[in-house]
Motif scaffolding. Structure first.
Motif, short mmCIF file in Angstrom:
data_model
loop_
_atom_site.label_atom_id
_atom_site.label_comp_id
_atom_site.label_asym_id
_atom_site.label_seq_id
_atom_site.Cartn_x
_atom_site.Cartn_y
_atom_site.Cartn_z
N LYS A 216 29.10 39.25 36.63
CA LYS A 216 29.89 38.12 37.71
C LYS A 216 31.13 38.32 37.07
O LYS A 216 32.06 37.71 37.49
N VAL A 217 31.06 38.12 35.81
CA VAL A 217 32.41 38.21 34.88
C VAL A 217 33.20 39.21 35.40
O VAL A 217 34.44 39.66 35.66
N LEU A 218 32.65 40.75 35.44
CA LEU A 218 33.40 41.78 35.76
C LEU A 218 34.02 41.05 36.45
O LEU A 218 35.05 42.38 37.05
N GLU A 219 33.32 40.93 38.23
CA GLU A 219 34.31 41.06 39.43
C GLU A 219 35.35 40.12 39.25
O GLU A 219 36.42 39.79 40.12
N GLN A 220 34.98 39.59 38.80
CA GLN A 220 36.03 37.67 38.75
C GLN A 220 37.17 38.75 37.73
O GLN A 220 38.24 38.38 38.40
N VAL A 221 36.70 39.30 36.44
CA VAL A 221 37.70 40.28 36.02
C VAL A 221 38.27 41.17 36.89
O VAL A 221 40.04 41.12 36.67
N THR A 222 38.29 41.28 37.45
CA THR A 222 38.44 42.85 38.11
C THR A 222 39.78 42.10 39.08
O THR A 222 40.55 42.38 39.83
N ASN A 223 39.08 41.14 40.12
CA ASN A 223 39.79 39.92 40.74
C ASN A 223 41.36 39.61 40.33
O ASN A 223 42.12 39.97 41.20
N ARG A 224 40.60 39.05 39.06
CA ARG A 224 42.33 38.17 38.86
C ARG A 224 43.09 39.67 38.31
O ARG A 224 44.37 39.28 37.97
N LEU A 225 43.00 40.88 37.80
CA LEU A 225 43.38 41.79 37.13
C LEU A 225 44.86 42.62 38.63
O LEU A 225 45.97 43.16 38.28
N PHE A 226 44.39 42.69 39.58
CA PHE A 226 44.56 43.16 40.48
C PHE A 226 44.84 42.71 42.07
O PHE A 226 45.49 41.96 43.17
N SER A 227 45.29 40.74 41.62
CA SER A 227 45.42 39.52 42.55
C SER A 227 46.70 39.02 42.30
O SER A 227 46.98 37.96 43.13
N GLY A 228 47.28 39.63 41.67
CA GLY A 228 49.19 39.52 41.11
C GLY A 228 49.67 39.34 40.10
O GLY A 228 50.94 39.06 39.76
N ASN A 229 48.84 39.01 38.91
CA ASN A 229 49.02 39.08 37.61
C ASN A 229 50.69 40.44 37.90
O ASN A 229 49.93 40.91 37.98
N ARG A 230 51.16 40.05 36.93
CA ARG A 230 52.69 41.22 36.79
C ARG A 230 52.43 40.91 35.74
O ARG A 230 52.44 39.54 34.39
#
Length: 232
Positions: A216-230
């Protein structure tokens, strides 16, 4: 070109880990990296990489997945970013610039993002006593079954590599010995896997619970990494 963290390819062990990363990337509207499911284990991974056609020099590869803790400092659900991997007294380093950029991109959201030294093993390290022993004698924080092989291969090919994993089991408890359940091609054999789980039901229950948390954490981190972090 958008100022997002540039990553060409994500490598992640096949099965539940691969599915978790794919879930994390679902719904992302920006251009995302190619996601590649890799076999479990050092020899199967090396064979796979030697036959792969999806990389070019100067590419950037992010290896993701789950790992086991070798230290009391890291427990289930912790996010770890590798600095290096060791195997039989040999060491391979992750790309420092790439790793620093990942750390910068994620540290604003995860105060518990940990930089670690890792051990790669050609078998499942299932005993808590052995985990603690390896952690102390080798000065390693976590263990996986692919990291060193990936780094050795890509470093030789001048491909920049970073590794981001989630801890799925701690060093205080045994897990079932799943080594017999891993086929020579790096896939999991369901029958030996079930037998290993049934032989140690309490350890199996703990492993399943820890794996679900880590995935679940892996899924969340993946999402946050590619959802607009600059990057700054």
């Amino acid at each position: 070109m958008p100022n997002f963290l540039p990553i060409n390819t994500i490598l992640v062990p096949q099965g539940a880990e691969y599915k978790a990363v794919c879930r994390g990337l679902s719904g992302i509207t920006i251009s995302i990296p190619t996601i590649v499911a890799i076999p479990v284990g050092m020899k199967p991974l090396l064979k796979y990489l030697q036959q792969a056609q999806f990389l070019t020099p100067k590419s950037r590869v992010l290896v993701m997945g789950i790992c086991g803790s070798l230290s009391d400092r890291y427990t289930v659900g912790d996010i770890v970013l590798y600095q290096d991997c060791i195997y039989q007294e040999k060491q391979q380093e992750c790309d420092r610039t790439f790793t620093a950029q990942l750390h910068s991109a994620l540290s604003t959201q995860h105060s518990a993002l940990n930089l670690v030294n890792s051990l790669t093993s050609d078998r499942v390290i299932w005993s808590a006593a052995e985990k603690r022993h390896l952690g102390k004698t080798l000065a390693a924080d976590v263990v996986d079954m692919e990291g060193f092989t990936a780094l050795e291969f890509f470093n030789a090919a001048e491909v920049s590599v970073a590794m981001l994993r989630i801890v799925s089991d701690d060093c205080q408890h045994n897990i079932p010995d799943l080594t017999p359940a891993i086929n020579s091609d790096g896939s999991l054999n369901p029958f030996p896997l079930a037998i290993a789980m049934l032989r140690q039901p309490f350890a199996a229950t703990r492993l399943i619970r820890g794996s679900l948390i880590a995935l679940k954490v892996l899924e969340q981190v993946t999402n946050r990494l590619f959802s607009g972090n600059r990057l700054e």
